[in-house]
Design an enzyme around this catalytic site. Sequence first.
Site, PDB file in Angstrom:
ATOM      1  N   PRO A  25     -16.187  -4.740   3.779  1.00 12.67           N
ATOM      2  CA  PRO A  25     -17.532  -5.004   4.304  1.00 12.67           C
ATOM      3  C   PRO A  25     -18.522  -3.898   3.969  1.00 12.67           C
ATOM      4  CG  PRO A  25     -16.119  -4.213   6.064  1.00 12.67           C
ATOM      5  CD  PRO A  25     -15.231  -4.422   4.863  1.00 12.67           C
ATOM      6  N   LEU A  26     -18.021  -2.744   3.538  1.00 14.73           N
ATOM      7  CA  LEU A  26     -18.895  -1.629   3.135  1.00 14.73           C
ATOM      8  C   LEU A  26     -18.911  -1.442   1.626  1.00 14.73           C
ATOM      9  CD1 LEU A  26     -18.071   0.968   5.953  1.00 14.73           C
ATOM     10  CD2 LEU A  26     -19.957  -0.671   5.832  1.00 14.73           C
ATOM     11  N   GLY A  27     -18.464  -2.461   0.895  1.00 20.23           N
ATOM     12  CA  GLY A  27     -18.520  -2.377  -0.560  1.00 20.23           C
ATOM     13  C   GLY A  27     -17.786  -1.186  -1.128  1.00 20.23           C
ATOM     14  N   HIS A  82      -0.178 -12.016   0.994  1.00 23.90           N
ATOM     15  CA  HIS A  82      -1.128 -11.269   0.175  1.00 23.90           C
ATOM     16  C   HIS A  82      -1.588 -12.095  -1.023  1.00 23.90           C
ATOM     17  CE1 HIS A  82      -2.018  -6.689  -0.111  1.00 23.90           C
ATOM     18  NE2 HIS A  82      -3.094  -7.403  -0.331  1.00 23.90           N
ATOM     19  N   TYR A  96       0.844  -1.197   0.000  1.00 22.51           N
ATOM     20  CA  TYR A  96       0.000   0.000   0.000  1.00 22.51           C
ATOM     21  C   TYR A  96       0.878   1.244   0.000  1.00 22.51           C
ATOM     22  CZ  TYR A  96      -3.682  -3.290   1.479  1.00 22.51           C
ATOM     23  OH  TYR A  96      -4.559  -4.344   1.581  1.00 22.51           O
ATOM     24  N   GLY A 128     -17.317   1.601   0.041  1.00 13.64           N
ATOM     25  CA  GLY A 128     -18.046   2.839   0.300  1.00 13.64           C
ATOM     26  C   GLY A 128     -19.468   2.853  -0.200  1.00 13.64           C
ATOM     27  N   PHE A 129     -19.812   1.963  -1.132  1.00 16.66           N
ATOM     28  CA  PHE A 129     -21.149   2.008  -1.718  1.00 16.66           C
ATOM     29  C   PHE A 129     -22.237   1.737  -0.692  1.00 16.66           C
ATOM     30  CE2 PHE A 129     -24.796   0.171  -3.921  1.00 16.66           C
ATOM     31  CZ  PHE A 129     -25.047   1.156  -4.862  1.00 16.66           C
TER      32      PHE A 129
END
Length: 330
Positions: free
Chosen positions: A219-221, A124, A58, A223-224
């Site tokens: 888990p939040l797609g 990874h 990252y 941000g979607f």
Amino acid sequence: MERRSLGAAALAVSAVGLGCMPMSWAYSASKQRGDHALRAVHAALDAGVQLLDTADMYGPFTNELLVGRALKGRRAEAFVSTKCGLLVGDQHIVANGRPGYVRRACDASLRRLQTDVIDLYQLHRADPEVPVEETWGAMAELVAAGKVRALGLCAMGARAARRPGARMHDGTIRQLERVQQVFPVSAVQAELSVWSPQALESLLPWCAARGVGFLAAMPLGNGFLTGTLTPGQGFEPDDLRARHPRFTAEMMAANQPVVVGLRRVAERHGATPAQVALAWALRQGPQVVPVPGTKQERWVVENAGAAGLTLTEQDLAEIDRLPPARESWD
């Protein structure tokens, strides 16, 4: 905040973790400022969040440096997870699983994180040119040397399942069966969310049967599922969502019923769609630790609050009836 055991590592971590990647990589560069990221990490620790998830790729490297700075004086409060095995070039990413590289990568991560030990060291991606047992054996040596406390494996991409009759996580389970013969797997990280529940089919049951922890990525797609994104709003060119098939204006509009359903459940509880999405992930098993990524203090605090939200059987049934998301992640 509820405390959960991360698989065979037998180390307590917070119910909801913090994915640090967006703080310095893959999302809107104009909003990536070190001072904001440091405050976000500190807010997470203040809220009882312990698991901080990063990786050497990252940035590359900048994310680990940021986490290292943020943990000065607070290392004992955190459960640090980082990853090795991928190298970032100008226009490509390649796997490197050679034992010598793994040892050097770990030492470099320890320096950047400013710590003597990594709580969870994850592979990874496996290197197709190196037997995964050799890579895993080198990682196991790091545990014996006291540089790492536990080992984890990240799931293979969805492309691995694109042959007739293959399930999405068949390849990952085959890898897990192989490395488990070398050294115990303490955790598996894979995508799991309301609109990407495929891990429930075989991967999560594999972990549950063996006492292996499960880090629910995205888990939040991306941000979607927070309900804060508007179809057609556009993304900065360096934002991974600018090129993602689920984030075209057409697909975001088509998938709005998923967000509407989460918002309906949230309103009954005085919560937010993001908190409902995280609470759903937590209900999938005691070994599941959702790891939402964010770079803003306000979202860190909101996400941590999901641990206190208890969904009813009616809520869960309603979420299960939501339409599946259109388009694949990979």
